[in-house]
Design an enzyme around this catalytic site. Structure first.
Site, PDB file in Angstrom:
ATOM      1  N   ARG A   9       0.868  -1.267   0.019  1.00 41.95           N
ATOM      2  CA  ARG A   9      -0.016   0.048   0.054  1.00 41.95           C
ATOM      3  C   ARG A   9       0.826   1.157  -0.006  1.00 41.95           C
ATOM      4  O   ARG A   9       2.067   1.158   0.255  1.00 41.95           O
ATOM      5  CB  ARG A   9      -0.954  -0.032   1.118  1.00 41.95           C
ATOM      6  CG  ARG A   9      -0.276  -0.273   2.588  1.00 41.95           C
ATOM      7  CD  ARG A   9      -0.467   0.512   3.618  1.00 41.95           C
ATOM      8  NE  ARG A   9      -0.323   1.874   3.533  1.00 41.95           N
ATOM      9  CZ  ARG A   9       0.818   2.567   3.597  1.00 41.95           C
ATOM     10  NH1 ARG A   9       1.857   2.015   3.919  1.00 41.95           N
ATOM     11  NH2 ARG A   9       0.728   4.146   3.420  1.00 41.95           N
ATOM     12  N   GLY A  10       0.207   2.559  -0.313  1.00 49.30           N
ATOM     13  CA  GLY A  10       0.963   3.668  -0.404  1.00 49.30           C
ATOM     14  C   GLY A  10       1.153   3.886  -1.890  1.00 49.30           C
ATOM     15  O   GLY A  10       1.416   3.098  -2.720  1.00 49.30           O
ATOM     16  N   ALA A  11       0.783   5.127  -2.238  1.00 51.40           N
ATOM     17  CA  ALA A  11       0.594   5.520  -3.672  1.00 51.40           C
ATOM     18  C   ALA A  11       1.771   4.875  -4.731  1.00 51.40           C
ATOM     19  O   ALA A  11       1.708   4.319  -5.382  1.00 51.40           O
ATOM     20  CB  ALA A  11       0.176   6.902  -3.706  1.00 51.40           C
ATOM     21  N   ARG A  36      -7.708  -0.531  -6.958  1.00 54.62           N
ATOM     22  CA  ARG A  36      -8.039   0.456  -6.148  1.00 54.62           C
ATOM     23  C   ARG A  36      -8.342   1.645  -7.013  1.00 54.62           C
ATOM     24  O   ARG A  36      -7.527   1.950  -8.045  1.00 54.62           O
ATOM     25  CB  ARG A  36      -6.906   0.884  -5.240  1.00 54.62           C
ATOM     26  CG  ARG A  36      -6.632  -0.390  -4.128  1.00 54.62           C
ATOM     27  CD  ARG A  36      -5.995  -0.168  -3.000  1.00 54.62           C
ATOM     28  NE  ARG A  36      -6.126   1.008  -2.113  1.00 54.62           N
ATOM     29  CZ  ARG A  36      -5.606   1.249  -1.103  1.00 54.62           C
ATOM     30  NH1 ARG A  36      -4.333   1.081  -0.988  1.00 54.62           N
ATOM     31  NH2 ARG A  36      -6.423   2.339  -0.198  1.00 54.62           N
ATOM     32  N   GLN A  42      -2.306   2.526   9.761  1.00 58.39           N
ATOM     33  CA  GLN A  42      -1.438   2.594   9.156  1.00 58.39           C
ATOM     34  C   GLN A  42       0.002   3.290  10.074  1.00 58.39           C
ATOM     35  O   GLN A  42       0.759   3.344   9.911  1.00 58.39           O
ATOM     36  CB  GLN A  42      -1.341   3.411   7.725  1.00 58.39           C
ATOM     37  CG  GLN A  42      -1.948   2.490   6.742  1.00 58.39           C
ATOM     38  CD  GLN A  42      -3.394   2.729   6.728  1.00 58.39           C
ATOM     39  OE1 GLN A  42      -4.246   3.163   7.516  1.00 58.39           O
ATOM     40  NE2 GLN A  42      -4.154   2.799   5.379  1.00 58.39           N
ATOM     41  N   ASP A  81      -2.592  10.636  -2.292  1.00 59.04           N
ATOM     42  CA  ASP A  81      -2.757   9.686  -3.132  1.00 59.04           C
ATOM     43  C   ASP A  81      -2.990  10.287  -4.696  1.00 59.04           C
ATOM     44  O   ASP A  81      -3.157   9.610  -5.709  1.00 59.04           O
ATOM     45  CB  ASP A  81      -4.025   8.892  -2.634  1.00 59.04           C
ATOM     46  CG  ASP A  81      -3.397   8.053  -1.537  1.00 59.04           C
ATOM     47  OD1 ASP A  81      -3.440   8.614  -0.432  1.00 59.04           O
ATOM     48  OD2 ASP A  81      -3.156   7.004  -1.598  1.00 59.04           O
ATOM     49  N   ASN A 109      -6.050  12.272   0.391  1.00 60.58           N
ATOM     50  CA  ASN A 109      -5.163  11.413   1.228  1.00 60.58           C
ATOM     51  C   ASN A 109      -5.880  10.812   2.340  1.00 60.58           C
ATOM     52  O   ASN A 109      -7.188  10.948   2.258  1.00 60.58           O
ATOM     53  CB  ASN A 109      -4.211  12.389   2.055  1.00 60.58           C
ATOM     54  CG  ASN A 109      -2.921  11.559   2.517  1.00 60.58           C
ATOM     55  OD1 ASN A 109      -2.135  10.970   1.627  1.00 60.58           O
ATOM     56  ND2 ASN A 109      -2.592  11.575   3.605  1.00 60.58           N
TER      57      ASN A 109
HETATM   58  C1  LIG Z   1       3.221   8.051  -0.089  1.00 64.76           C
HETATM   59  S1  LIG Z   1       1.981   7.129   0.386  1.00 64.76           S
HETATM   60  C2  LIG Z   1       0.628   8.279   0.067  1.00 64.76           C
HETATM   61  C3  LIG Z   1      -0.628   7.744   0.799  1.00 64.76           C
HETATM   62  O1  LIG Z   1      -1.171   6.411   0.596  1.00 64.76           O
HETATM   63  C4  LIG Z   1      -1.883   5.933   1.683  1.00 64.76           C
HETATM   64  O2  LIG Z   1      -3.082   5.409   1.635  1.00 64.76           O
HETATM   65  P1  LIG Z   1      -3.227   3.687   1.559  1.00 64.76           P
HETATM   66  O3  LIG Z   1      -2.402   3.194   3.048  1.00 64.76           O
HETATM   67  O4  LIG Z   1      -4.777   3.327   1.790  1.00 64.76           O
HETATM   68  O5  LIG Z   1      -2.522   3.060   0.537  1.00 64.76           O
HETATM   69  C5  LIG Z   1      -2.152   7.040   2.378  1.00 64.76           C
HETATM   70  O6  LIG Z   1      -2.918   8.147   2.162  1.00 64.76           O
HETATM   71  C6  LIG Z   1      -0.454   7.926   2.171  1.00 64.76           C
HETATM   72  O7  LIG Z   1      -0.582   9.268   2.767  1.00 64.76           O
END
Ligand SMILES: CSC[C@H]1O[C@H](OP(=O)(O)O)[C@H](O)[C@@H]1O
Length: 356
Positions: free
Chosen positions: A51-53, A94, A199, A240, A250
Site C-alpha cells: 500500500r501507499g500510492a 484500487r 497505518q 494519493d 489523502n
Molecule cells: C506515500 S503514500 C501516500 C498515501 O497512501 C496511503 O493510502 P493507503 O495506505 O490506503 O495506500 C496514505 O493515504 C498515504 O498518505
C-alpha cells in the site's frame, strides 16, 4: 541507533516473481510474499498487503511486466491487446491513488514502438525497474525540500504512513525525518494511529523507531489536544492524488488535520511526487474516493467491536481543499499556493529537464 535504512524495501523484482513485504502483518510479523501472477498482484494491492500510492504504482508496474513475460504470442499487435486488458485489470485494484494508473500507462506507452514481442517483454521489465529507481531519488529530493521547512526541535504531526515502505525508499511525508536524522537534526514526530487500518500505529511508528527518529503515537481523536498541548509546529502528510487546482486526496482524517492546522495557525504541508499530481482531474470533487469493507471498522484485529448489522461508512480517503494547503512539496521544489498555475508549470519544467 540503527542506520536509517535498515527499513526493508516494500517491493522487489525477481525474474519469475515479485517479492513484497506484507504490510498487513506489520509490525508484529515481518513476512515476505512472492507474487507469481497478475491475480496475486491485484489481490496484494486490493487487500493492502502492499500500500501507499508510489508503492502501489511500482508493484502494479512489475505485475504488468510479469504478466507480459507469460504471453505466448509472437504478434506485437496481439501482445499489445493483451497488455491493455491486463493494464485495465490491474487498474481496477484500487481507484484513488493516481500512481497506479500513471505507472501502468507508463509501461503501456513504453512499448508503443517495439518491433518484436521479445523487445516488448524486455522493455516492460526495464521500465518498471526504472520507475522504482526514479521513485527512490524522487523521494530523497522531496525529503530535502521538506527538511528546509523545519528547524531543529520542531514537533510535527502526520497521519497514515507516507513512509519508506509506501514508496521505493525514504517515503514522502516521512522523508524529511530520515534526512534530518542523517544530518544530526532532532525532529519530533507525532503519528496519528489512522483508524481503521492503523497505518500510523502499525507502520509509521515501526519505520521511524527503526531509524531512531523520535516518534509519539496518538489516537486520531487526540489531534487537536496534541497540537495545543505539545505545541505542534507543523503538519505534513502524503497524497494519493493531487488535482490540477491543488485539492488533495489523502488518507481519511487528513482533511480534519488541515482544518485543525488552519484553526491553530500552523502550516499544513503535502509531500508528493509529480506522479501523484493528476492534471486531468480538475478539482478534488472529481477524485474517486475508495470505500472499503465495513469489517475494517466493525472489527479490530479480527475481533468484532460493533453490533452485527450496524450501518458503516468507510471511505479510505478524503479531499483537502487547496486553500487549506500551505505548500505542496515535490521533487521539483516547494509550491506555496497558486496551484492551478504552478502545478502544470512543474511538468513543463520536468519535460525541459528530461530533454536536455
Ligand atoms: C506515500 S503514500 C501516500 C498515501 O497512501 C496511503 O493510502 P493507503 O495506505 O490506503 O495506500 C496514505 O493515504 C498515504 O498518505
Amino acid at each position: 541507533m540503527t542506520e536509517p535504512f535498515a527499513i526493508p524495501r516494500s517491493v522487489e523484482w525477481n525474474d519469475t516473481h515479485i517479492t513484497i513485504l506484507n504490510q498487513q502483518k506489520l509490525p508484529l510479523v515481518t513476512e515476505y510474499l512472492q507474487l507469481k501472477n497478475i491475480k496475486d498482484v491485484w489481490e496484494a494491492i486490493a487487500s493492502l498487503k502492499v500500500r501507499g500510492a508510489p508503492a502501489i504504482g511500482i508493484t502494479a508496474a512489475y505485475g504488468l511486466a510479469l504478466a507480459a513475460q507469460q504471453y505466448e504470442t509472437e504478434s506485437v499487435e496481439i501482445f499489445k491487446k493483451q497488455l491493455q486488458k491486463d493494464r485495465d485489470y490491474l487498474a481496477s485494484a484500487r481507484p484513488t491513488a493516481v500512481n497506479l494508473f500513471w505507472a501502468l500507462d507508463r509501461l503501456v506507452t513504453s512499448v508503443s514502438h517495439v518491433s518484436s514481442v521479445n523487445e516488448a517483454k524486455t522493455t516492460l521489465v526495464h521500465e518498471a525497474i526504472r520507475i522504482q529507481i526514479e521513485d527512490e531519488d524522487v523521494c530523497r529530493r522531496i525529503g530535502e525540500h521538506a527538511l528546509s521547512l523545519f528547524q531543529n526541535g520542531d514537533r510535527i504531526l502526520t497521519i497514515c504512513n507516507a513512509g519508506s515502505i509506501a514508496t521505493a525508499r525514504y517515503g514522502t511525508a516521512l522523508a524529511p525525518f530520515y534526512l534530518a536524522k542523517e544530518k544530526g537534526m532532532n525532529l519530533h514526530v507525532y503519528a496519528s494511529e489512522t483508524r481503521p487500518v492503523l497505518q500510523g500505529a502499525r507502520l509509521t511508528t515501526w519505520e521511524l523507531m527503526q531509524a531512531g527518529v523520535d516518534v509519539t503515537l496518538i489516537t486520531d481523536n487526540m489531534a487537536a489536544q496534541t497540537i495545543k498541548a505539545k505545541n505542534i509546529t507543523a503538519v505534513i502528510v502524503g497524497a494519493d492524488r493531487i488535482a490540477a487546482n491543488g485539492d488533495t486526496a489523502n488518507k481519511i482524517g487528513t482533511f480534519g488535520l488541515a482544518l485543525l492546522a488552519k484553526a491553530f495557525g500552523i502550516p499544513f504541508y503535502v509531500a508528493a511526487p509529480l506522479s501523484t499530481i493528476d492534471l486531468a482531474t480538475k478539482t478534488g470533487d472529481e477524485i474517486p474516493i475508495e470505500e472499503r469493507n465495513p469489517e475494517e471498522v466493525t472489527h479490530l484485529a479480527g475481533t468484532r467491536i460493533a453490533p452485527e448489522g450496524v450501518n458503516v461508512y468507510n471511505p479510505a480517503f478524503d479531499v483537502t481543499p487547496h486553500h487549506l494547503i500551505t505548500a505542496i512539496i515535490t521533487e521539483q521544489g516547494i509550491i506555496r499556493g497558486n496551484y492551478e498555475t504552478e502545478l502544470p508549470a512543474l511538468f513543463a519544467k520536468e519535460a525541459h529537464h528530461e530533454a536536455i
